[in-house]
Scaffold this motif. Sequence first.
Motif, PDB file in Angstrom:
ATOM      1  N   ASP A   1      70.336  73.666  -3.818  1.00  0.00           N
ATOM      2  CA  ASP A   1      71.191  72.255  -3.796  1.00  0.00           C
ATOM      3  C   ASP A   1      72.300  72.451  -2.946  1.00  0.00           C
ATOM      4  N   GLY A   2      72.659  72.929  -2.373  1.00  0.00           N
ATOM      5  CA  GLY A   2      73.117  73.018  -0.760  1.00  0.00           C
ATOM      6  C   GLY A   2      74.661  73.469  -2.072  1.00  0.00           C
TER       7      GLY A   2
ATOM      8  N   GLU B   1      73.085  66.408   2.737  1.00  0.00           N
ATOM      9  CA  GLU B   1      74.381  66.720   1.698  1.00  0.00           C
ATOM     10  C   GLU B   1      73.668  65.738   0.172  1.00  0.00           C
ATOM     11  N   ARG B   2      74.071  64.369   0.980  1.00  0.00           N
ATOM     12  CA  ARG B   2      74.397  63.048   0.219  1.00  0.00           C
ATOM     13  C   ARG B   2      73.340  63.522  -0.325  1.00  0.00           C
ATOM     14  N   HIS B   3      71.936  63.343  -0.614  1.00  0.00           N
ATOM     15  CA  HIS B   3      70.845  63.301  -1.645  1.00  0.00           C
ATOM     16  C   HIS B   3      70.732  65.082  -2.060  1.00  0.00           C
ATOM     17  N   LEU B   4      71.067  65.972  -1.876  1.00  0.00           N
ATOM     18  CA  LEU B   4      71.088  67.049  -2.534  1.00  0.00           C
ATOM     19  C   LEU B   4      72.163  66.692  -4.176  1.00  0.00           C
ATOM     20  N   LYS B   5      73.441  66.242  -3.619  1.00  0.00           N
ATOM     21  CA  LYS B   5      74.400  66.221  -4.766  1.00  0.00           C
ATOM     22  C   LYS B   5      73.698  64.800  -5.801  1.00  0.00           C
ATOM     23  N   ARG B   6      72.912  64.361  -5.073  1.00  0.00           N
ATOM     24  CA  ARG B   6      72.165  63.293  -5.906  1.00  0.00           C
ATOM     25  C   ARG B   6      70.621  63.809  -7.170  1.00  0.00           C
ATOM     26  N   GLN B   7      70.361  65.070  -6.898  1.00  0.00           N
ATOM     27  CA  GLN B   7      69.593  65.765  -7.554  1.00  0.00           C
ATOM     28  C   GLN B   7      67.752  65.224  -6.927  1.00  0.00           C
ATOM     29  N   TRP B   8      68.058  65.185  -6.117  1.00  0.00           N
ATOM     30  CA  TRP B   8      67.133  64.884  -4.778  1.00  0.00           C
ATOM     31  C   TRP B   8      66.643  66.962  -4.235  1.00  0.00           C
TER      32      TRP B   8
ATOM     33  N   ALA C   1      61.723  65.345  -2.917  1.00  0.00           N
ATOM     34  CA  ALA C   1      60.598  64.940  -4.351  1.00  0.00           C
ATOM     35  C   ALA C   1      62.118  64.867  -4.882  1.00  0.00           C
ATOM     36  N   LYS C   2      62.160  63.597  -5.767  1.00  0.00           N
ATOM     37  CA  LYS C   2      62.903  64.450  -6.928  1.00  0.00           C
ATOM     38  C   LYS C   2      61.761  63.400  -8.507  1.00  0.00           C
ATOM     39  N   GLY C   3      61.202  63.949  -9.439  1.00  0.00           N
ATOM     40  CA  GLY C   3      60.587  63.694  -9.966  1.00  0.00           C
ATOM     41  C   GLY C   3      59.803  62.992  -9.466  1.00  0.00           C
ATOM     42  N   THR C   4      59.152  61.952  -9.167  1.00  0.00           N
ATOM     43  CA  THR C   4      57.675  61.647  -8.972  1.00  0.00           C
ATOM     44  C   THR C   4      57.843  60.180  -7.667  1.00  0.00           C
ATOM     45  N   ARG C   5      59.326  60.298  -7.733  1.00  0.00           N
ATOM     46  CA  ARG C   5      59.387  60.158  -5.693  1.00  0.00           C
ATOM     47  C   ARG C   5      59.396  61.132  -5.091  1.00  0.00           C
TER      48      ARG C   5
END
Length: 282
Positions: free
Chosen positions: A141-142, A125-132, A111-115
């Motif tokens: 956050d990995g 890992e790539r998504h965690l770095k983008r604040q997911w 989740a990232k906000g409402t998404r």
Amino acid sequence: MEFALDITFPGVPLTGAESGIEHFTTPDERNLRFGMTIQSLQAPYLALDVTLPSAVPKQLADRIAVSRRLGIQAYFCYEFHAVSMFWSITSIEMALKLKFQECNPGPFELAKGTRVCSVEAHNLERHLKRQWRIQGLPTFDGSFKSILKWAFDSGHLPDDLPIPLQEVRGQFDQFFLFEVLHGEGEKDGRLPANPTLEEITGYWESLSETERKRECFGRQPSSVLANGLPRLRNNLAHPRLANIIVTPRSAVTAYSLLVDIARRLWPASSQDSIEDSRQIHP
């Protein structure tokens, strides 16, 4: 688009300044000041090795072996003690990541906000770095710190895990004295803005048992390690003014913490115990 590594070695003519093998097999005199022999340096590493369970993943076991070899090679190059220490700490990070992946093979609901989205493990890992963030693990956050916290919170490591690394304990004690206690003492008016160590110590001694428990929040070993181990790793990886030099003991204690954590993440089977006994008591 294909990408291939060039694995050839540059063929440079000898300069005449090259050292012979005897140069690389001469003990570093700084080790000799400790009264060590190459055998006595190996002993604590090898004693720890026999306690490693067979369930430890091969890629981690191979990296652990490199930590040991670096520590032993430090007999000939003193700076390798710090390199071994660094390698042991990063091996702890690797061990935790392997355990996390073993326990959480994916896919992951993020989740990232409402998404929201779903990703496989190789994209996490790539998504965690983008604040997911993983649903159900909003603070994960990995990072090294967050995966240490996950290991403690999930029960893979106990909150009272022994901390053999004096560098971690020392750094945290400094932080506790001059940041936590100083801040609290100044806030309640019992310490000046720039207190001495004696004044801070006196403040601590004046606190009641209830107040001490309140102030000690975050001093349990799990919190000390979650904060101190990544900080030490960063200091070793990113020196500011000079390379960090450590004692042989520091390299061994880092290795012992690595082995202890690996043993707890992948407990020994009964067969391991039999084999260990045979190695220790031939």
